[in-house]
Motif scaffolding. Sequence first.
Motif, PDB file in Angstrom:
ATOM      1  N   ARG A   1      18.003  12.645  -2.063  1.00  5.20           N
ATOM      2  CA  ARG A   1      17.134  12.550  -0.844  1.00  5.20           C
ATOM      3  C   ARG A   1      16.736  10.963  -0.465  1.00  5.20           C
ATOM      4  O   ARG A   1      15.713  10.603  -0.449  1.00  5.20           O
ATOM      5  CB  ARG A   1      15.702  13.306  -0.823  1.00  5.20           C
ATOM      6  CG  ARG A   1      16.060  14.768  -1.118  1.00  5.20           C
ATOM      7  CD  ARG A   1      14.724  15.479  -1.159  1.00  5.20           C
ATOM      8  NE  ARG A   1      13.952  15.305  -2.519  1.00  5.20           N
ATOM      9  CZ  ARG A   1      12.923  16.045  -2.858  1.00  5.20           C
ATOM     10  NH1 ARG A   1      12.323  16.703  -1.873  1.00  5.20           N
ATOM     11  NH2 ARG A   1      12.485  15.908  -3.860  1.00  5.20           N
ATOM     12  N   PRO A   2      17.934  10.331   0.053  1.00  2.70           N
ATOM     13  CA  PRO A   2      17.884   9.207   0.447  1.00  2.70           C
ATOM     14  C   PRO A   2      16.834   8.624   1.428  1.00  2.70           C
ATOM     15  O   PRO A   2      16.073   7.802   1.353  1.00  2.70           O
ATOM     16  CB  PRO A   2      19.088   8.809   0.783  1.00  2.70           C
ATOM     17  CG  PRO A   2      19.754   9.748   1.122  1.00  2.70           C
ATOM     18  CD  PRO A   2      19.334  11.015   0.227  1.00  2.70           C
ATOM     19  N   VAL A   3      16.485   9.547   2.270  1.00  2.00           N
ATOM     20  CA  VAL A   3      15.268   9.237   3.353  1.00  2.00           C
ATOM     21  C   VAL A   3      14.040   8.948   2.771  1.00  2.00           C
ATOM     22  O   VAL A   3      13.166   8.382   3.174  1.00  2.00           O
ATOM     23  CB  VAL A   3      15.228  10.340   4.441  1.00  2.00           C
ATOM     24  CG1 VAL A   3      16.402  10.203   5.307  1.00  2.00           C
ATOM     25  CG2 VAL A   3      15.010  11.636   3.992  1.00  2.00           C
ATOM     26  N   MET A   4      13.760   9.667   1.667  1.00  2.00           N
ATOM     27  CA  MET A   4      12.552   9.638   0.711  1.00  2.00           C
ATOM     28  C   MET A   4      12.668   8.449  -0.095  1.00  2.00           C
ATOM     29  O   MET A   4      11.481   8.089  -0.754  1.00  2.00           O
ATOM     30  CB  MET A   4      12.279  10.795   0.088  1.00  2.00           C
ATOM     31  CG  MET A   4      11.698  12.133   1.027  1.00  2.00           C
ATOM     32  SD  MET A   4      11.143  13.284   0.105  1.00  2.00           S
ATOM     33  CE  MET A   4      10.817  14.510   1.027  1.00  2.00           C
TER      34      MET A   4
ATOM     35  N   LYS B   1       0.701  -1.105  -0.116  1.00  2.00           N
ATOM     36  CA  LYS B   1       0.150  -0.177  -0.017  1.00  2.00           C
ATOM     37  C   LYS B   1       0.789   1.279   0.211  1.00  2.00           C
ATOM     38  O   LYS B   1       0.475   2.308  -0.146  1.00  2.00           O
ATOM     39  CB  LYS B   1      -0.862   0.029   1.264  1.00  2.00           C
ATOM     40  CG  LYS B   1      -1.973  -0.983   1.234  1.00  2.00           C
ATOM     41  CD  LYS B   1      -3.248  -0.425   0.479  1.00  2.00           C
ATOM     42  CE  LYS B   1      -4.478  -1.316   0.717  1.00  2.00           C
ATOM     43  NZ  LYS B   1      -4.580  -1.812  -0.521  1.00  2.00           N
ATOM     44  N   THR B   2       2.220   1.175   0.565  1.00  2.00           N
ATOM     45  CA  THR B   2       2.987   2.433   0.495  1.00  2.00           C
ATOM     46  C   THR B   2       4.217   2.390  -0.469  1.00  2.00           C
ATOM     47  O   THR B   2       4.357   3.518  -0.812  1.00  2.00           O
ATOM     48  CB  THR B   2       3.602   2.363   2.028  1.00  2.00           C
ATOM     49  OG1 THR B   2       4.227   1.065   2.313  1.00  2.00           O
ATOM     50  CG2 THR B   2       2.424   2.636   2.858  1.00  2.00           C
ATOM     51  N   ILE B   3       4.627   1.309  -0.725  1.00  4.37           N
ATOM     52  CA  ILE B   3       5.952   1.459  -1.433  1.00  4.37           C
ATOM     53  C   ILE B   3       6.107   2.154  -2.763  1.00  4.37           C
ATOM     54  O   ILE B   3       6.827   2.639  -3.194  1.00  4.37           O
ATOM     55  CB  ILE B   3       6.590  -0.096  -1.432  1.00  4.37           C
ATOM     56  CG1 ILE B   3       8.159  -0.120  -1.693  1.00  4.37           C
ATOM     57  CG2 ILE B   3       5.825  -0.778  -2.710  1.00  4.37           C
ATOM     58  CD1 ILE B   3       8.724  -1.272  -1.606  1.00  4.37           C
ATOM     59  N   PHE B   4       4.832   2.100  -3.447  1.00  5.57           N
ATOM     60  CA  PHE B   4       4.630   2.641  -4.624  1.00  5.57           C
ATOM     61  C   PHE B   4       4.935   4.199  -4.626  1.00  5.57           C
ATOM     62  O   PHE B   4       5.443   4.861  -5.721  1.00  5.57           O
ATOM     63  CB  PHE B   4       3.410   2.405  -5.505  1.00  5.57           C
ATOM     64  CG  PHE B   4       2.283   2.852  -5.072  1.00  5.57           C
ATOM     65  CD1 PHE B   4       1.882   4.388  -5.419  1.00  5.57           C
ATOM     66  CD2 PHE B   4       1.667   2.515  -3.861  1.00  5.57           C
ATOM     67  CE1 PHE B   4       0.942   5.062  -4.869  1.00  5.57           C
ATOM     68  CE2 PHE B   4       0.514   3.346  -3.387  1.00  5.57           C
ATOM     69  CZ  PHE B   4      -0.028   4.515  -3.944  1.00  5.57           C
ATOM     70  N   ALA B   5       4.690   4.969  -3.545  1.00  4.37           N
ATOM     71  CA  ALA B   5       4.823   6.148  -3.144  1.00  4.37           C
ATOM     72  C   ALA B   5       6.073   6.788  -2.925  1.00  4.37           C
ATOM     73  O   ALA B   5       6.497   7.932  -2.945  1.00  4.37           O
ATOM     74  CB  ALA B   5       3.664   6.624  -2.382  1.00  4.37           C
ATOM     75  N   ALA B   6       7.130   5.837  -2.640  1.00  7.27           N
ATOM     76  CA  ALA B   6       8.373   6.189  -2.308  1.00  7.27           C
ATOM     77  C   ALA B   6       9.346   6.719  -3.439  1.00  7.27           C
ATOM     78  O   ALA B   6       9.054   6.377  -4.358  1.00  7.27           O
ATOM     79  CB  ALA B   6       9.332   5.007  -1.643  1.00  7.27           C
TER      80      ALA B   6
ATOM     81  N   ALA C   1       5.155   6.472   3.076  1.00  6.18           N
ATOM     82  CA  ALA C   1       6.160   6.827   2.093  1.00  6.18           C
ATOM     83  C   ALA C   1       5.841   7.848   1.145  1.00  6.18           C
ATOM     84  O   ALA C   1       4.417   8.333   0.992  1.00  6.18           O
ATOM     85  CB  ALA C   1       5.963   5.426   0.961  1.00  6.18           C
ATOM     86  N   THR C   2       6.828   8.498   0.963  1.00  7.24           N
ATOM     87  CA  THR C   2       6.523   9.955  -0.113  1.00  7.24           C
ATOM     88  C   THR C   2       7.571  10.381  -0.803  1.00  7.24           C
ATOM     89  O   THR C   2       8.836   9.832  -0.653  1.00  7.24           O
ATOM     90  CB  THR C   2       6.117  11.192   1.040  1.00  7.24           C
ATOM     91  OG1 THR C   2       5.967  12.358  -0.043  1.00  7.24           O
ATOM     92  CG2 THR C   2       7.562  11.478   1.791  1.00  7.24           C
ATOM     93  N   ASP C   3       7.358  10.731  -2.173  1.00  5.20           N
ATOM     94  CA  ASP C   3       8.497  11.389  -2.866  1.00  5.20           C
ATOM     95  C   ASP C   3       8.133  13.001  -3.118  1.00  5.20           C
ATOM     96  O   ASP C   3       8.743  13.530  -4.259  1.00  5.20           O
ATOM     97  CB  ASP C   3       8.244  10.637  -4.352  1.00  5.20           C
ATOM     98  CG  ASP C   3       7.045  10.924  -5.120  1.00  5.20           C
ATOM     99  OD1 ASP C   3       6.108  11.714  -4.584  1.00  5.20           O
ATOM    100  OD2 ASP C   3       6.995  10.306  -6.191  1.00  5.20           O
ATOM    101  N   ALA C   4       7.376  13.499  -2.346  1.00  4.94           N
ATOM    102  CA  ALA C   4       7.285  14.955  -2.304  1.00  4.94           C
ATOM    103  C   ALA C   4       6.098  15.294  -3.214  1.00  4.94           C
ATOM    104  O   ALA C   4       5.510  16.487  -3.252  1.00  4.94           O
ATOM    105  CB  ALA C   4       8.392  15.957  -2.580  1.00  4.94           C
ATOM    106  N   HIS C   5       5.565  14.650  -4.054  1.00  3.50           N
ATOM    107  CA  HIS C   5       4.498  14.901  -4.934  1.00  3.50           C
ATOM    108  C   HIS C   5       3.246  14.032  -4.458  1.00  3.50           C
ATOM    109  O   HIS C   5       2.174  14.498  -4.543  1.00  3.50           O
ATOM    110  CB  HIS C   5       4.747  14.179  -6.522  1.00  3.50           C
ATOM    111  CG  HIS C   5       6.003  15.094  -6.857  1.00  3.50           C
ATOM    112  ND1 HIS C   5       5.873  16.409  -7.549  1.00  3.50           N
ATOM    113  CD2 HIS C   5       6.997  14.681  -7.361  1.00  3.50           C
ATOM    114  CE1 HIS C   5       7.133  16.689  -7.975  1.00  3.50           C
ATOM    115  NE2 HIS C   5       7.913  15.795  -7.936  1.00  3.50           N
TER     116      HIS C   5
END
Length: 372
Positions: A151-154, A140-145, A170-174
């Motif tokens: 920015r390795p933490v993201m 449910k989360t990994i696709f959004a990383a 998980a986030t990639d800022a978008h």
Amino acid sequence: MKFIVSSTYLLKQLQVLGGVINTSNTLPILDNFLFELKDSKLTVSASDLETTMSSTLNVESDSDGSIALPARILLDTLKTFPEQPLTFVVEENHTVEISSNHGKYAVAYAEGAEFPKSVELEDPSKTTILGDVLATAISKTIFAAGNDDLRPVMSGVFFQFSTEGLTFVATDAHKLVKYSRSDISASQVAEFIMPKKPLNLLKGILAGSEDEVLIEYNESNAKFTFNNSHLVCRLIDGKYPNYEAVIPKENPNKLLIDRSQFLSSVRRVSIFSNKTTHQIRLKIAGAELNISAEDIDFSNKAEERLSCDYQGDDMQIGFNSRFLTEMINNLSSDNVQLEMSLPNRAGILTPADGLDEGEIVTMLVMPVMLNN
């Protein structure tokens, strides 16, 4: 050193472990599986230095020893065998002879001692979670990383454990996804960032699994133990951004719509959108949602109308269709709710049904500026 093992049983375990091995390794020894034999238990390991995974198999044997065997040759050979016992014998001339019902095969081995040792976690914190729950949380989360090396933490998934529940972000800022479970809790508060590769391995192995997974973790490493396997990986170093701060709290405009209808509409309309911005426009008024896109360079445009349940002011908001599609696709509910406040504030997408008790999914998608 000699042992007998079923060909399909060995192949099944090696295929899982093979996911750890990189296509190009700096250390040649990492192109091998480590075989460690002790008291008719064979432990097979694979590593890329960051992640190490081991499985223990039952074999017929009365000897001990450890050797490293080339992964590619073993996997390619085992795939061709029907189910049968295979006998592995270590010979004098630094080769291992594998005997099947029909033939014999010799392969050179390296000394087991050359293989990098797996990290031992000192004084770790522990949490137990059901395999299927962990697999769901990851998928449910990994696709959004993100994939940004700067920015390795993201680029990983943030695990947040507390006595109230577990949260995965998980986030990639978008786009941002927050998956929480209030029905499972940890004995103490902990936070760490898991890299994508071991998570993808775990997701594949644990999907649908009823087994308990023991998670042990300290400042720098995490270890997952399940069935007769364990995976140890290095955590991503750094502080995760304060994601709660970007989730808008007041969202008076609420749109409820059939998920599959919304998804196919966004997919279709996005074909006509600009190929660099992927921008689509949502225009909501009354009980009607108007989805449109335009590519001025090629004179392509599309518009669709859907009926929806909407409470709030009439508004227009733009989104990147790829992010929106990815998110709607990752929800499994019949209906989804999109909550918005202003055209320049993030939209919040949540499933309106189909969740287990204690399961909360919040997806956040950043808008794009509309050029009127």
